[in-house]
Design an enzyme around this catalytic site. Structure first.
Site, PDB file in Angstrom:
ATOM      1  N   LEU A 217      13.036 -19.547  -3.934  1.00  0.00           N
ATOM      2  CA  LEU A 217      12.002 -18.653  -3.383  1.00  0.00           C
ATOM      3  C   LEU A 217      10.669 -18.934  -4.067  1.00  0.00           C
ATOM      4  CD1 LEU A 217      11.309 -16.131  -1.570  1.00  0.00           C
ATOM      5  CD2 LEU A 217      11.566 -14.787  -3.655  1.00  0.00           C
TER       6      LEU A 217
ATOM      7  N   ASP B 255       0.820  -1.203   0.000  1.00  0.00           N
ATOM      8  CA  ASP B 255       0.000   0.000   0.000  1.00  0.00           C
ATOM      9  C   ASP B 255       0.860   1.261   0.000  1.00  0.00           C
ATOM     10  OD1 ASP B 255      -2.347   1.324  -0.007  1.00  0.00           O
ATOM     11  OD2 ASP B 255      -2.881   0.906   2.069  1.00  0.00           O
TER      12      ASP B 255
ATOM     13  N   HIS C 131       3.008   3.150  -8.893  1.00  0.00           N
ATOM     14  CA  HIS C 131       2.915   1.702  -9.123  1.00  0.00           C
ATOM     15  C   HIS C 131       4.172   1.178  -9.832  1.00  0.00           C
ATOM     16  CE1 HIS C 131      -1.058   1.779  -7.553  1.00  0.00           C
ATOM     17  NE2 HIS C 131      -1.615   2.369  -8.584  1.00  0.00           N
TER      18      HIS C 131
END
Ligand code: FPP
Length: 224
Positions: A113, A2, A19
């Protein structure tokens, strides 16, 4: 993740710039996570509620996701990153859906990962879809209602292959859960940081992970 919009607006830039910076942070966090002992990393990129944003912002985000997959495919393969997605896919552009399926397949044997990206994801939506799938099995006669337990529901969720999160981090000073992994985070630790996602550096993550290491987790029991 956020705070992208606020980060950009504070600098007088369009929200999409935030973004884009956010996507760069994802890349850095993915790169540093294994060195911090993280093997499972899930990022919340687009919620079922985010469709309420302007068409421009929604399309911009969707093309950012597609570009990320295309541009990072090589490095993720090299670095042993397995990429998966959770969320309802049918509403997404078919080309993006194809790219998602392609990268999942391409990276499926990687183990260093496990990166999961939540796109068009909502915890309530996920649970609703899972219940619908379970109801179909009951209707077909293959699942007696008495056999529905937590495992049956857990296995009907998008996260079937993922462990429950140990730690959920929310950036930008908001202290809400916002529909993220509602079932899976029942016993997770939470960390709320004022840092906006575009400022969320590997150092910030290392600090949070270090503090998490000192937490005492009892899962409803008592210690000792
Ligand atoms: C929330 O911040 C963030 C989003 C809705 C988008 C998150 C997407 C990225 C970081 C892009 C890259 C992701 C990947 C996986 C390539 P906000 O826009 O609601 O911030 P605000 O509350 O300040 O407006």
């Amino acid at each position: 993740m956020d705070g992208n919009g606020r980060w950009a607006t504070a600098k007088g830039w369009p929200r999409l710039v935030g973004h884009r910076k956010g996507a760069e942070r994802v890349k850095e966090i993915v790169r540093c996570a294994p060195d911090l002992g993280i093997r499972w990393l899930t990022v919340y990129a687009f919620s079922t509620e985010n469709w309420k944003r302007s068409t421009r912002e929604v399309l911009g985000l969707m093309s950012l996701f597609a570009r990320y997959i295309q541009r990072e495919a090589e490095e993720m393969s090299r670095e042993g990153v397995r990429m998966r997605f959770i969320g309802e896919r049918k509403r997404l552009d078919p080309k993006l859906q194809d790219l998602m399926a392609w990268i999942e397949e391409r990276t499926r044997n990687n183990t260093r990962l496990n990166l999961t990206v939540a796109i068009n994801y909502g915890g309530r939506d996920e649970i609703t879809r899972a219940i619908r799938a379970i109801a179909r099995r009951v209707e077909a006669g293959s699942l007696p209602p008495e056999c529905i337990d937590e495992t049956v529901l857990t296995d009907a969720l998008d996260t079937i292959d993922l462990p429950d999160p140990d730690l959920v981090i929310r950036t930008s000073g908001e202290t809400r859960v916002s529909n993220f992994l509602l079932w899976q985070a029942a016993y997770s630790e939470y960390e709320f940081t004022p840092v906006l996602w575009p400022d969320f550096t590997p150092e910030v993550l290392a600090d949070i992970v270090g503090r998490y290491g000192h937490r005492e987790r009892r899962y409803g029991g008592v210690l000792g």
